[in-house]
Design a protein around this motif. Structure first.
Motif, PDB file in Angstrom:
ATOM      1  N   ALA A   1      -7.011  -2.097 -17.513  1.00  0.00           N
ATOM      2  CA  ALA A   1      -6.777   0.087 -17.272  1.00  0.00           C
ATOM      3  C   ALA A   1      -6.103   0.330 -18.421  1.00  0.00           C
TER       4      ALA A   1
ATOM      5  N   THR B   1      -6.879   1.801  -7.772  1.00  0.00           N
ATOM      6  CA  THR B   1      -7.497   0.796  -6.974  1.00  0.00           C
ATOM      7  C   THR B   1      -7.775  -0.127  -7.712  1.00  0.00           C
ATOM      8  N   VAL B   2      -6.495  -0.072  -8.365  1.00  0.00           N
ATOM      9  CA  VAL B   2      -6.479  -1.899  -9.690  1.00  0.00           C
ATOM     10  C   VAL B   2      -5.515  -2.758  -8.417  1.00  0.00           C
TER      11      VAL B   2
ATOM     12  N   ARG C   1      -5.171  -8.699 -13.979  1.00  0.00           N
ATOM     13  CA  ARG C   1      -6.539  -8.437 -14.928  1.00  0.00           C
ATOM     14  C   ARG C   1      -6.962  -7.033 -14.658  1.00  0.00           C
ATOM     15  N   ASP C   2      -7.101  -6.082 -13.417  1.00  0.00           N
ATOM     16  CA  ASP C   2      -7.709  -4.622 -13.384  1.00  0.00           C
ATOM     17  C   ASP C   2      -6.813  -4.033 -14.578  1.00  0.00           C
TER      18      ASP C   2
ATOM     19  N   THR D   1     -10.882   6.025  -9.843  1.00  0.00           N
ATOM     20  CA  THR D   1     -10.287   4.400  -9.779  1.00  0.00           C
ATOM     21  C   THR D   1     -11.876   3.519 -10.140  1.00  0.00           C
ATOM     22  N   LEU D   2     -11.410   2.224 -10.109  1.00  0.00           N
ATOM     23  CA  LEU D   2     -11.986   1.189 -10.763  1.00  0.00           C
ATOM     24  C   LEU D   2     -13.248   0.706  -9.763  1.00  0.00           C
TER      25      LEU D   2
ATOM     26  N   LEU E   1     -13.437   1.708 -15.795  1.00  0.00           N
ATOM     27  CA  LEU E   1     -13.455   2.328 -16.779  1.00  0.00           C
ATOM     28  C   LEU E   1     -13.162   2.916 -18.142  1.00  0.00           C
TER      29      LEU E   1
ATOM     30  N   ASN F   1      -5.263  -6.411  -9.016  1.00  0.00           N
ATOM     31  CA  ASN F   1      -5.225  -7.615  -9.286  1.00  0.00           C
ATOM     32  C   ASN F   1      -4.491  -7.313 -11.218  1.00  0.00           C
TER      33      ASN F   1
ATOM     34  N   THR G   1      -2.509   1.638  -7.253  1.00  0.00           N
ATOM     35  CA  THR G   1      -2.230   0.264  -6.601  1.00  0.00           C
ATOM     36  C   THR G   1      -2.832   0.300  -5.259  1.00  0.00           C
TER      37      THR G   1
END
Ligand SMILES: O=C[C@H](O)COP(=O)(O)O
Ligand SMILES: CC(=O)C(=O)O
Length: 214
Positions: free
Chosen positions: A79, A69-70, A74-75, A43-44, A50, A72, A89
Motif C-alpha cells: 500500500a 482493508t490492509v 505485506r499489504d 480498499t485492497l 493497489l 498484514n 486496517t
C-alpha cells in the motif's frame, strides 16, 4: 507527512471504496473530490485496489488517497509502495503494528473493544477507526469509550449512512465518519460520476449543517 488526525480532519466523510474496474478509479476519485470529499479510502478487497491507489495518486493531486482493508505487513508495504498517504486496517495485529512502526505513513487501525483501544495506545496510536461501528455498539459504545479515554479520536465506520450519522457527529471524539454509502454499486456500474458527485455534496452539506448548528 501528515498525521492521521490532520488527514481525517480534512474529510467531511471518508468514502470506503471497493473498486472492481481500474478504469473507474480516476473518474470516481475526481467525482468525489468535485463533491467536496478529498480523503479517499481505497480498499485492497479487489485486485484493482493497489493499482487504483497508484493511479489516483498520480492523476488526482487534490485527492488524499489511503489504503483500506490492509490486513498484514505485506499489504502495508504494498500500500505504501503504491502511494498511500495513510493506511486503514479492519483490526489490530502485531504484524501491522510492527510494519507501521517502521513507516512514516500513518496507520489508522480498526478497533471494536476497549482492550484493542488500549493495545493501540500502548503503541502510541490514539486516532482509530471504530469498526464495525453499528454492530459493535454504535455511538453509545463510542460515547462510553470517551469516559476513560477522553483523548482518543475516532473515524467510526460500518453500518453508517445519512440516516444515523448525526448520532456519531454529536460525539466530540468523532473526527469524521466512513462508509460505502457514497458509492452504490449501481452508480459505479452505470459510470454515473455526476450521481456520485451529487451524493458526495449531499453528505458534505449534511455534515456542514450539523457542525454549524452544534
Ligand atoms: O470499512 C468498511 C466497511 O465495509 C464500510 O462499511 P459500510 O459498507 O457499512 O459503510
Ligand atoms: C473495514 C476496514 O477498516 C477496512 O476494510 O479497512
Amino acid at each position: 507527512m501528515r498525521d492521521s488526525r490532520d488527514i481525517l480532519s480534512q474529510a467531511p466523510v471518508v468514502p470506503v471504496l471497493a473498486i472492481e474496474n481500474l478504469d473507474h478509479a480516476i473518474p470516481l476519485a475526481r467525482a468525489l473530490v468535485d463533491g467536496g470529499i478529498p480523503v479517499l479510502e481505497v480498499t485492497l478487497r479487489t485486485p484493482a485496489g493497489l493499482p487504483a491507489i497508484r493511479a489516483i495518486s498520480e492523476a488526482v493531486p487534490d485527492a488524499i488517497v489511503g489504503a483500506g482493508t490492509v490486513i498484514n505487513a505485506r499489504d502495508f508495504e504494498a500500500a505504501v509502495d503504491a502511494g498511500s498517504r495513510f493506511v486503514v486496517t479492519p483490526g489490530l495485529t502485531q504484524g501491522i503494528l510492527d510494519a507501521a512502526a517502521d513507516s512514516s505513513v500513518p496507520l489508522i487501525p480498526g478497533v471494536a473493544t476497549v482492550s484493542e483501544l488500549m493495545r493501540a495506545l500502548d503503541h502510541g496510536i490514539d486516532c482509530l477507526k471504530f469498526f464495525p461501528a453499528e454492530a459493535s455498539g454504535g455511538a453509545a459504545a463510542l460515547k462510553a469509550f470517551a469516559g476513560p479515554f477522553p483523548n482518543v479520536d475516532f473515524c467510526p465506520t460500518g453500518g453508517i449512512g445519512l440516516h444515523n450519522i448525526d448520532d456519531y457527529l454529536a460525539l466530540r471524539s468523532v473526527i469524521t465518519v466512513g462508509g460505502s454509502w457514497l458509492t452504490p454499486s449501481a452508480l459505479l456500474a452505470a459510470e454515473d460520476w455526476a450521481g456520485v458527485t451529487k451524493l458526495a455534496r449531499e453528505a458534505v452539506d449534511h455534515v456542514t449543517a450539523f457542525r454549524t448548528k452544534s
